[in-house]
Write a protein that holds these residues in place. Structure first.
Motif, PDB file in Angstrom:
ATOM      1  N   MET A   1       1.053  -1.133   0.047  1.00  0.00           N
ATOM      2  CA  MET A   1       0.176   0.106  -0.095  1.00  0.00           C
ATOM      3  C   MET A   1       0.868   1.315   0.190  1.00  0.00           C
ATOM      4  O   MET A   1       1.845   1.332   0.687  1.00  0.00           O
ATOM      5  N   LYS A   2       0.573   2.194  -0.633  1.00  0.00           N
ATOM      6  CA  LYS A   2       1.187   3.551  -0.995  1.00  0.00           C
ATOM      7  C   LYS A   2       1.092   4.290   0.381  1.00  0.00           C
ATOM      8  O   LYS A   2       0.133   4.212   1.100  1.00  0.00           O
ATOM      9  N   GLN A   3       2.192   5.159   0.618  1.00  0.00           N
ATOM     10  CA  GLN A   3       1.897   6.188   1.728  1.00  0.00           C
ATOM     11  C   GLN A   3       1.558   7.484   1.071  1.00  0.00           C
ATOM     12  O   GLN A   3       2.020   7.850  -0.113  1.00  0.00           O
ATOM     13  N   LEU A   4       0.906   8.244   2.013  1.00  0.00           N
ATOM     14  CA  LEU A   4       0.570   9.591   1.646  1.00  0.00           C
ATOM     15  C   LEU A   4       1.037  10.599   2.509  1.00  0.00           C
ATOM     16  O   LEU A   4       1.094  10.329   3.835  1.00  0.00           O
ATOM     17  N   GLN A   5       1.125  11.769   1.875  1.00  0.00           N
ATOM     18  CA  GLN A   5       1.707  12.859   2.824  1.00  0.00           C
ATOM     19  C   GLN A   5       0.365  13.899   2.968  1.00  0.00           C
ATOM     20  O   GLN A   5      -0.231  14.125   2.109  1.00  0.00           O
ATOM     21  N   ILE A   6       0.441  14.278   4.177  1.00  0.00           N
ATOM     22  CA  ILE A   6      -0.562  15.376   4.574  1.00  0.00           C
ATOM     23  C   ILE A   6       0.108  16.628   5.085  1.00  0.00           C
ATOM     24  O   ILE A   6       1.252  16.472   5.645  1.00  0.00           O
ATOM     25  N   SER A   7      -0.296  17.569   5.061  1.00  0.00           N
ATOM     26  CA  SER A   7       0.341  18.827   5.704  1.00  0.00           C
ATOM     27  C   SER A   7       0.159  19.113   6.943  1.00  0.00           C
ATOM     28  O   SER A   7      -0.466  18.140   7.526  1.00  0.00           O
ATOM     29  N   GLU A   8       1.371  19.574   7.515  1.00  0.00           N
ATOM     30  CA  GLU A   8       1.430  19.752   9.059  1.00  0.00           C
ATOM     31  C   GLU A   8       0.229  20.243   9.670  1.00  0.00           C
ATOM     32  O   GLU A   8      -0.195  19.985  10.571  1.00  0.00           O
ATOM     33  N   ALA A   9      -0.565  21.385   8.863  1.00  0.00           N
ATOM     34  CA  ALA A   9      -1.757  21.729   9.486  1.00  0.00           C
ATOM     35  C   ALA A   9      -2.822  20.743   9.621  1.00  0.00           C
ATOM     36  O   ALA A   9      -3.499  21.006  10.460  1.00  0.00           O
ATOM     37  N   LEU A  10      -2.821  19.775   8.610  1.00  0.00           N
ATOM     38  CA  LEU A  10      -4.028  19.074   8.778  1.00  0.00           C
ATOM     39  C   LEU A  10      -3.900  17.958   9.920  1.00  0.00           C
ATOM     40  O   LEU A  10      -4.552  17.717  10.494  1.00  0.00           O
ATOM     41  N   PHE A  11      -2.542  17.701  10.045  1.00  0.00           N
ATOM     42  CA  PHE A  11      -2.072  16.773  10.883  1.00  0.00           C
ATOM     43  C   PHE A  11      -2.655  17.505  12.101  1.00  0.00           C
ATOM     44  O   PHE A  11      -3.040  16.648  13.196  1.00  0.00           O
ATOM     45  N   VAL A  12      -2.295  18.583  12.599  1.00  0.00           N
ATOM     46  CA  VAL A  12      -2.404  19.257  13.908  1.00  0.00           C
ATOM     47  C   VAL A  12      -4.097  19.462  14.100  1.00  0.00           C
ATOM     48  O   VAL A  12      -4.486  19.018  15.093  1.00  0.00           O
ATOM     49  N   LYS A  13      -4.779  19.563  12.980  1.00  0.00           N
ATOM     50  CA  LYS A  13      -6.204  19.666  13.250  1.00  0.00           C
ATOM     51  C   LYS A  13      -6.651  18.262  13.443  1.00  0.00           C
ATOM     52  O   LYS A  13      -7.793  18.257  14.449  1.00  0.00           O
ATOM     53  N   LEU A  14      -6.334  17.398  12.919  1.00  0.00           N
ATOM     54  CA  LEU A  14      -6.610  15.790  13.282  1.00  0.00           C
ATOM     55  C   LEU A  14      -6.326  15.574  14.611  1.00  0.00           C
ATOM     56  O   LEU A  14      -7.161  14.838  15.445  1.00  0.00           O
ATOM     57  N   VAL A  15      -4.959  15.921  15.367  1.00  0.00           N
ATOM     58  CA  VAL A  15      -4.736  15.669  16.741  1.00  0.00           C
ATOM     59  C   VAL A  15      -5.779  16.632  17.516  1.00  0.00           C
ATOM     60  O   VAL A  15      -6.145  15.979  18.467  1.00  0.00           O
ATOM     61  N   LYS A  16      -5.993  17.598  17.101  1.00  0.00           N
ATOM     62  CA  LYS A  16      -6.875  18.522  17.956  1.00  0.00           C
ATOM     63  C   LYS A  16      -8.353  17.700  18.028  1.00  0.00           C
ATOM     64  O   LYS A  16      -8.897  17.995  19.192  1.00  0.00           O
ATOM     65  N   PHE A  17      -8.742  17.426  16.777  1.00  0.00           N
ATOM     66  CA  PHE A  17     -10.006  16.794  16.870  1.00  0.00           C
ATOM     67  C   PHE A  17     -10.208  15.642  17.634  1.00  0.00           C
ATOM     68  O   PHE A  17     -11.153  15.247  18.269  1.00  0.00           O
ATOM     69  N   PHE A  18      -9.140  14.767  17.435  1.00  0.00           N
ATOM     70  CA  PHE A  18      -9.258  13.403  18.379  1.00  0.00           C
ATOM     71  C   PHE A  18      -8.770  13.659  19.861  1.00  0.00           C
ATOM     72  O   PHE A  18      -9.304  12.828  20.663  1.00  0.00           O
ATOM     73  N   TYR A  19      -8.288  15.029  20.037  1.00  0.00           N
ATOM     74  CA  TYR A  19      -8.180  15.035  21.599  1.00  0.00           C
ATOM     75  C   TYR A  19      -8.850  16.073  22.131  1.00  0.00           C
ATOM     76  O   TYR A  19      -8.398  16.835  23.076  1.00  0.00           O
ATOM     77  N   SER A  20     -10.141  16.587  21.319  1.00  0.00           N
ATOM     78  CA  SER A  20     -10.793  17.475  21.830  1.00  0.00           C
ATOM     79  C   SER A  20     -11.483  17.642  23.174  1.00  0.00           C
ATOM     80  O   SER A  20     -11.346  18.509  23.863  1.00  0.00           O
ATOM     81  N   GLU A  21     -11.588  16.501  23.689  1.00  0.00           N
ATOM     82  CA  GLU A  21     -12.203  16.459  25.144  1.00  0.00           C
ATOM     83  C   GLU A  21     -11.152  16.918  26.088  1.00  0.00           C
ATOM     84  O   GLU A  21     -11.378  17.448  26.934  1.00  0.00           O
ATOM     85  N   GLU A  22     -10.015  16.521  25.987  1.00  0.00           N
ATOM     86  CA  GLU A  22      -8.811  16.877  26.848  1.00  0.00           C
ATOM     87  C   GLU A  22      -8.312  18.174  26.657  1.00  0.00           C
ATOM     88  O   GLU A  22      -8.076  18.713  27.483  1.00  0.00           O
ATOM     89  N   ILE A  23      -8.358  18.913  25.547  1.00  0.00           N
ATOM     90  CA  ILE A  23      -8.152  20.036  25.252  1.00  0.00           C
ATOM     91  C   ILE A  23      -9.247  20.926  25.659  1.00  0.00           C
ATOM     92  O   ILE A  23      -9.137  22.298  26.100  1.00  0.00           O
ATOM     93  N   GLY A  24     -10.714  20.470  25.518  1.00  0.00           N
ATOM     94  CA  GLY A  24     -11.728  21.254  26.156  1.00  0.00           C
ATOM     95  C   GLY A  24     -12.479  22.196  24.889  1.00  0.00           C
ATOM     96  O   GLY A  24     -12.890  23.205  25.482  1.00  0.00           O
ATOM     97  N   TYR A  25     -12.258  21.725  23.904  1.00  0.00           N
ATOM     98  CA  TYR A  25     -13.265  22.448  22.717  1.00  0.00           C
ATOM     99  C   TYR A  25     -14.718  22.214  23.051  1.00  0.00           C
ATOM    100  O   TYR A  25     -15.288  21.271  23.545  1.00  0.00           O
ATOM    101  N   ASP A  26     -15.354  23.479  22.814  1.00  0.00           N
ATOM    102  CA  ASP A  26     -16.978  23.389  22.754  1.00  0.00           C
ATOM    103  C   ASP A  26     -17.346  22.665  21.415  1.00  0.00           C
ATOM    104  O   ASP A  26     -16.651  22.623  20.600  1.00  0.00           O
TER     105      ASP A  26
END
Length: 85
Positions: A1-26
């Protein structure tokens, strides 16, 4: 399977989304983040599709396959048929 690259900005958004409870987003912030992630992932998917059409166009074994891939590529790019050769 090929590997894909994503931008750093998208990666950070994904991390924030999946850790939103710990971060405390409304809910509103989470909704905006999800919308941005979906938009960027759709752009990435579109670029992957375009690359696939281009590769097929350049590596097609028959003239018919080459022409079909070229047509798909140009259609997806939005090139009017009157400008296509």
């Amino acid at each position: 399977m090929k590997q894909l690259q994503i931008s750093e900005a998208l990666f950070v958004k994904l991390v924030k989304f999946f850790y939103s409870e710990e971060i405390g987003y409304d809910d509103e912030e989470l909704f905006d983040l999800e919308r941005e992630i979906k938009k960027e992932l759709q752009k990435k998917l579109d670029r992957i599709s375009m690359r696939s059409y281009y590769t097929k166009y350049k590596t097609a074994e028959t003239e018919q396959e080459c022409e079909e891939a070229r047509k798909k590529y140009l259609d997806e790019k939005g090139v009017p048929e009157s400008f296509q050769w």
